[in-house]
Motif scaffolding. Structure first.
Motif, mmCIF file in Angstrom:
data_model
loop_
_atom_site.group_PDB
_atom_site.id
_atom_site.type_symbol
_atom_site.label_atom_id
_atom_site.label_comp_id
_atom_site.label_asym_id
_atom_site.label_seq_id
_atom_site.Cartn_x
_atom_site.Cartn_y
_atom_site.Cartn_z
ATOM 1 N N PHE A 48 -8.062 9.060 62.148
ATOM 2 C CA PHE A 48 -8.204 7.622 62.345
ATOM 3 C C PHE A 48 -6.852 6.940 62.394
ATOM 4 C CE2 PHE A 48 -9.132 3.401 60.226
ATOM 5 C CZ PHE A 48 -9.604 2.793 61.373
ATOM 6 N N LEU A 103 -5.144 7.812 65.688
ATOM 7 C CA LEU A 103 -5.742 7.074 66.805
ATOM 8 C C LEU A 103 -5.346 5.606 66.771
ATOM 9 C CD1 LEU A 103 -9.327 8.646 66.748
ATOM 10 C CD2 LEU A 103 -7.549 9.015 68.480
ATOM 11 N N TYR A 104 -5.308 5.034 65.591
ATOM 12 C CA TYR A 104 -4.932 3.624 65.452
ATOM 13 C C TYR A 104 -3.481 3.408 65.872
ATOM 14 C CZ TYR A 104 -6.269 -0.937 63.630
ATOM 15 O OH TYR A 104 -6.622 -2.261 63.517
ATOM 16 N N HIS A 152 -2.646 2.750 69.522
ATOM 17 C CA HIS A 152 -3.003 1.449 70.086
ATOM 18 C C HIS A 152 -2.195 0.347 69.409
ATOM 19 C CE1 HIS A 152 -6.304 3.197 72.353
ATOM 20 N NE2 HIS A 152 -6.594 3.887 71.274
ATOM 21 N N ILE A 165 -11.194 4.157 69.906
ATOM 22 C CA ILE A 165 -11.105 4.828 68.600
ATOM 23 C C ILE A 165 -12.506 5.188 68.115
ATOM 24 C CG2 ILE A 165 -10.473 4.517 66.176
ATOM 25 C CD1 ILE A 165 -8.158 2.719 67.166
ATOM 26 N N LYS A 173 -13.969 8.292 69.750
ATOM 27 C CA LYS A 173 -13.368 9.536 69.250
ATOM 28 C C LYS A 173 -13.782 9.828 67.813
ATOM 29 C CE LYS A 173 -9.627 9.339 72.526
ATOM 30 N NZ LYS A 173 -8.261 8.926 72.804
ATOM 31 N N TRP A 197 -9.698 0.193 58.078
ATOM 32 C CA TRP A 197 -8.310 -0.102 58.417
ATOM 33 C C TRP A 197 -7.731 -1.142 57.462
ATOM 34 C CZ3 TRP A 197 -4.410 2.145 60.218
ATOM 35 C CH2 TRP A 197 -3.239 1.433 60.442
#
Length: 139
Positions: free
Chosen positions: A13, A16-17, A20, A44, A47, A64
């Motif tokens: 996670f 992936l974050y 972006h 995100i 995935k 997050w």
């Protein structure tokens, strides 16, 4: 049923974050573009749903916020331990296991200055923390 996060899923996670930048970098030209941010979150999500299909966008946002808050608390602890005049051995060592993976945020966050309502050099008797009794004003 809520998703149970594992270290591997949190690492994925975060990775992936980080891809972006529009989600966390206020200097990014796309930071204010709601559509690009929504597309990034859905990318995100797609995935992360490969791991577990019950994950939602709101769940990702909540996770997050939690990770970012924990990271900032650790940064603040490190900063405060350095400010106190402590020796090298006394500097706070971050306990958050994913602290190093979240370091990409360091250039994108600003720490606010704390504000006090106590004036410097003020008389201790007028301090709200004073144990001395202050006479009441006559009515």
């Amino acid at each position: 049923m809520a998703y149970k996060w594992t270290r591997e899923s949190i690492e994925k996670f975060i990775y992936l974050y980080q891809e972006h930048e529009c989600l966390y970098s206020v200097s990014s030209k796309d930071y204010l573009d709601r559509q690009k941010k929504a597309m990034a979150l859905h990318d995100i999500l797609a995935k992360m749903q490969e791991i577990d299909g019950c994950i939602t966008v709101d769940y990702l946002k909540k996770k997050w916020k939690s990770l970012r808050t924990q990271y900032l608390q650790e940064c603040r602890s490190v900063k405060n331990s350095k400010k106190s005049g402590a020796g090298v051995d006394d500097v706070h060592c971050p306990k958050l296991w994913c602290f190093d993976q979240l370091k990409f945020l360091h250039n994108h966050v600003q720490f606010r200055q704390s504000v006090t309502n106590v004036e410097e050099g003020s008389d201790d008797a007028s301090s709200p923390l004073s144990t001395e009794k202050v006479p009441k004003k006559p009515k």
